[in-house]
Design an enzyme around this catalytic site. Sequence first.
Site, PDB file in Angstrom:
ATOM      1  N   PRO A 271      -5.815 -11.951   5.749  1.00 42.10           N
ATOM      2  CA  PRO A 271      -4.750 -12.309   6.692  1.00 42.10           C
ATOM      3  C   PRO A 271      -4.060 -13.596   6.313  1.00 42.10           C
ATOM      4  O   PRO A 271      -2.865 -13.771   6.549  1.00 42.10           O
ATOM      5  CB  PRO A 271      -5.505 -12.449   8.016  1.00 42.10           C
ATOM      6  N   GLU A 272      -4.777 -14.528   5.693  1.00 41.28           N
ATOM      7  CA  GLU A 272      -4.160 -15.774   5.272  1.00 41.28           C
ATOM      8  C   GLU A 272      -2.992 -15.514   4.333  1.00 41.28           C
ATOM      9  O   GLU A 272      -1.893 -16.046   4.493  1.00 41.28           O
ATOM     10  CB  GLU A 272      -5.197 -16.655   4.569  1.00 41.28           C
ATOM     11  N   GLU A 273      -3.224 -14.654   3.355  1.00 38.69           N
ATOM     12  CA  GLU A 273      -2.196 -14.366   2.372  1.00 38.69           C
ATOM     13  C   GLU A 273      -1.028 -13.622   2.992  1.00 38.69           C
ATOM     14  O   GLU A 273       0.142 -13.888   2.708  1.00 38.69           O
ATOM     15  CB  GLU A 273      -2.814 -13.550   1.232  1.00 38.69           C
TER      16      GLU A 273
END
Length: 482
Positions: free
Chosen positions: A352-354
């Site tokens: 999810p960060e990316e």
Amino acid sequence: MWSLLFCGLSIALPLSVRADGCKDIFMRNEMPSANQPFAFNCTFPPVTSGEVSVTWYKNSSKIPVSKSIQSRIHQDETWILFLPIALGDSGIYQCVIKGRDSCHRIHVNLTVFEKHWCDISVSGLPNLSDEYKQILHVGKDDSLTCHLHFPKSCILDSTMWYKDCNEIKGERFTRLETKLFVSNVSPEDRGNYVCQTILLHSGKKYRVLNGITVSTTPDFRAHLIGGLIALMAVAVSVVYIYNIFKIDIVLWYRSAFHPTGTIEDGKLYDAYVLYPKPHRESQRHAVDALVLKILPEVLERQCGYKLFIFSRDEFPGQAVANVIDENVKLCRRLMVIVVPESLGFGLLKNLPEEQIAVYNALIQDGMKVILIELEKIEDYTAMPESIQYIKQKHGAIQWQGDFTEHSQCAKTKFWKTVRYHMPPRRCPPSPPVQLLQHTPCNCMAGERMGGGHEVRHALVGCLSLSGGSQLEEDAFHQGSLL
């Protein structure tokens, strides 16, 4: 007898009326040199193109000029010919052109001068006429013309050429009929020229001289084309040089003319660093070394940039999505690190960060992206479309280093390229010596610095300078020391 007189008057009167009723076309001023032949042709198309009669008169005389070839002044077809012309011949001559239903008149104002030409047998400077002016174009093959206008009854012999009273000779000069051809014209070819020819008429010879003032010249078209070619060459050279030294030029400009103060754009960080977590130990170690050690050393410590690195700068216990969403919006650049192994587990597909970082950068803010390849990647087809788009639009910078001290120099080609894509910094970085001297003091001043990731930066620096182990630093990043 009276009837004959009446008939004569009836014929002469209409002729006088028609002559007086001629339409004046123009007045020509001629200034010939005395004691040499001179001729003037009465022609004015289309007036003289049909069946017309031409008659020459002197001044207002009603007596036509003689047509006898033995006369010094006589009419030769449509020409008036002086063999030779004398000072007393000055005056206004009229050429009357009569057609079936028309009459036109041309006036020629002759002013005869005594001109002292170059005499080959007598030394001295000539008083040349400026009657004719001609131009020679420097650097080209050009020619001069001896203007000789005479009727067909006059035969012209070969022409001799003189410059400043000296006969013109040399391989660069060629005489042909009434022309002088000059090859490879130079500025020294300007000056005063005289062309001389012999005129034959009715068994008599006459010398004809013409003075020509010659100047040399910017051939306009050649110089224009040369100037355009030179301008294009300069432009191409500038573009070529700029493309080669573009990065150095931009970095020098930023260094020499960098503004002071802060950038009023609401951003806190110069770049958000997005990097993968490879499964292979060797790749994971390389990524961590680049992101957590070398990037901060070069970009933050040496160049004065401020980076946000996930897993280093967030607060422990914060929701990952919130950390990323908030901090990406506070960054001016998005720096994406990719490795070949990223192709295997699908970069930006599971983390999810990316996903959030790239979405904010590309969709919401239009943030500029810096793509760094830790190793050379030949094929991006397995990458997400967003990474393929970044690669196509912005290109990629391949890591060039071996994680030694030499790789941590901001003046290497790799770091110059990264700095070129980074935003211009406003404040110069503090000298490295000053950082080493002041960092231990900042360690004890954690409470005064306001907390957050700035406190953690100081504490990490303390651990590093006080000999803290890598294990302690890693544990600290995980939040255990807090």
